[in-house]
Design an enzyme around this catalytic site. Structure first.
Site, PDB file in Angstrom:
ATOM      1  N   ASP A 106      -2.778  -1.869  -3.985  1.00  0.00           N
ATOM      2  CA  ASP A 106      -2.608  -2.300  -5.379  1.00  0.00           C
ATOM      3  C   ASP A 106      -3.710  -3.291  -5.717  1.00  0.00           C
ATOM      4  O   ASP A 106      -4.489  -3.673  -4.847  1.00  0.00           O
ATOM      5  CB  ASP A 106      -1.227  -2.948  -5.571  1.00  0.00           C
ATOM      6  CG  ASP A 106      -1.026  -4.162  -4.662  1.00  0.00           C
ATOM      7  OD1 ASP A 106      -0.426  -3.984  -3.584  1.00  0.00           O
ATOM      8  OD2 ASP A 106      -1.514  -5.260  -4.989  1.00  0.00           O
TER       9      ASP A 106
ATOM     10  N   GLU B 273       5.028   0.366   7.695  1.00  0.00           N
ATOM     11  CA  GLU B 273       3.650   0.116   8.153  1.00  0.00           C
ATOM     12  C   GLU B 273       3.460   0.436   9.641  1.00  0.00           C
ATOM     13  O   GLU B 273       2.334   0.487  10.106  1.00  0.00           O
ATOM     14  CB  GLU B 273       3.244  -1.333   7.844  1.00  0.00           C
ATOM     15  CG  GLU B 273       3.021  -1.550   6.354  1.00  0.00           C
ATOM     16  CD  GLU B 273       2.822  -3.005   5.965  1.00  0.00           C
ATOM     17  OE1 GLU B 273       1.847  -3.306   5.273  1.00  0.00           O
ATOM     18  OE2 GLU B 273       3.650  -3.856   6.352  1.00  0.00           O
TER      19      GLU B 273
HETATM   20  N1  ADE Z   1       0.360  -6.712   0.177  1.00  0.00           N
HETATM   21  C1  ADE Z   1       0.041  -5.628  -0.575  1.00  0.00           C
HETATM   22  N2  ADE Z   1      -0.167  -5.986  -1.850  1.00  0.00           N
HETATM   23  C2  ADE Z   1       0.021  -7.324  -1.918  1.00  0.00           C
HETATM   24  C3  ADE Z   1      -0.032  -8.259  -2.958  1.00  0.00           C
HETATM   25  N3  ADE Z   1      -0.321  -7.887  -4.214  1.00  0.00           N
HETATM   26  N4  ADE Z   1       0.240  -9.561  -2.673  1.00  0.00           N
HETATM   27  C4  ADE Z   1       0.549  -9.927  -1.408  1.00  0.00           C
HETATM   28  N5  ADE Z   1       0.619  -9.079  -0.373  1.00  0.00           N
HETATM   29  C5  ADE Z   1       0.373  -7.778  -0.634  1.00  0.00           C
END
Ligand code: ADE
Length: 231
Positions: free
Chosen positions: A197, A11
């Site tokens: 996601d 990141e």
């Molecule tokens: N960062 C990126 N995706 C995430 C998720 N599903 N839960 C927690 N932190 C995240």
């Protein structure tokens, strides 16, 4: 000096690539990279994952470098149906979703015996970021929820509060802890997350696949903010 933080190597990688006149300052197991980005003096650092490390590193950076602002970027899982993978979420505020002393009569996310619950991002920085056109996807302003869990089942009953009660647009693991430290120290704070996601059963695969693209988007936004918001 402006501090630019991300949780993981992936990141902050793009930032390090863009840094001119780079030098390193070491503190325990952490490395703070000093240099110029868009001709502005910056510190780029990996905070580590989760609320504890990110809070600790933020306080250390404030004590050592007295930054004018803290910009945190990285990935997040979408909770809101309006967000798609690749979209950019500019946080107007954030909450620690897993801080739960409701049994004692406090609101979910409230830090007991303080005024801290909904942690606002700096309005001027939010405005400046809002004029940036993302590399891909759309840009949305909203609420980030922070907790020490990687969420892969946002639809189960025990996670409904993320959307129904807290009205969170996305989940991640550092924003509100960094934001709380910045707020207590009165340092302007901005949180920008690229959606990697949908916090569902595909989250793990999507997260890893999307990481390199997201960090390019983060650098794009930070460059824009450095040009627009800092003289
Ligand atoms: N960062 C990126 N995706 C995430 C998720 N599903 N839960 C927690 N932190 C995240």
């Amino acid at each position: 000096m402006i501090a630019i933080l991300g949780a993981m190597d992936g990141e902050i990688q793009e930032f390090l690539g863009g840094l001119e006149r780079k030098s390193e300052v070491r503190w325990t197991e952490f490395v703070f990279y000093r240099g110029l980005l868009e001709s502005k003096e910056v510190i780029v650092a990996k905070s580590g994952v989760g609320k504890t490390l990110s809070a600790m590193v933020t306080q250390r950076i404030i004590d050592e470098f007295a930054p004018r602002a803290i910009l945190f970027t990285g990935l997040a899982g979408a909770i809101s149906p309006r967000l798609e993978i690749g979209d950019t979420l500019i946080a107007e505020d954030c909450i620690q979703h897993d801080l739960d002393a409701t049994a004692l009569g406090f609101k979910r996310g409230e830090v007991p015996f303080t005024t801290h619950r909904i942690i606002p991002c700096d309005r001027t920085l939010v405005e400046a970021a809002s004029f940036c056109i993302p590399i891909e996807g759309k840009m949305v302003r909203g609420r980030v929820l922070t907790g020490d869990q990687f969420i892969t089942r946002k639809d189960v009953e025990s996670h409904r509060y993320l959307w129904d009660e807290l009205k969170g647009d996305a989940v991640e693991m550092e924003g509100a802890s960094v934001g709380l430290v910045a707020t207590v120290n009165k340092v302007p704070f901005l949180l920008i997350r690229t959606i990697s996601d949908k916090a569902d059963s595909n989250a793990k695969v999507d997260f890893h696949t999307f990481l390199p693209r997201a960090s390019k988007n983060s650098l794009h936004f930070v460059r824009h903010i450095l040009r627009r918001a800092f003289a």
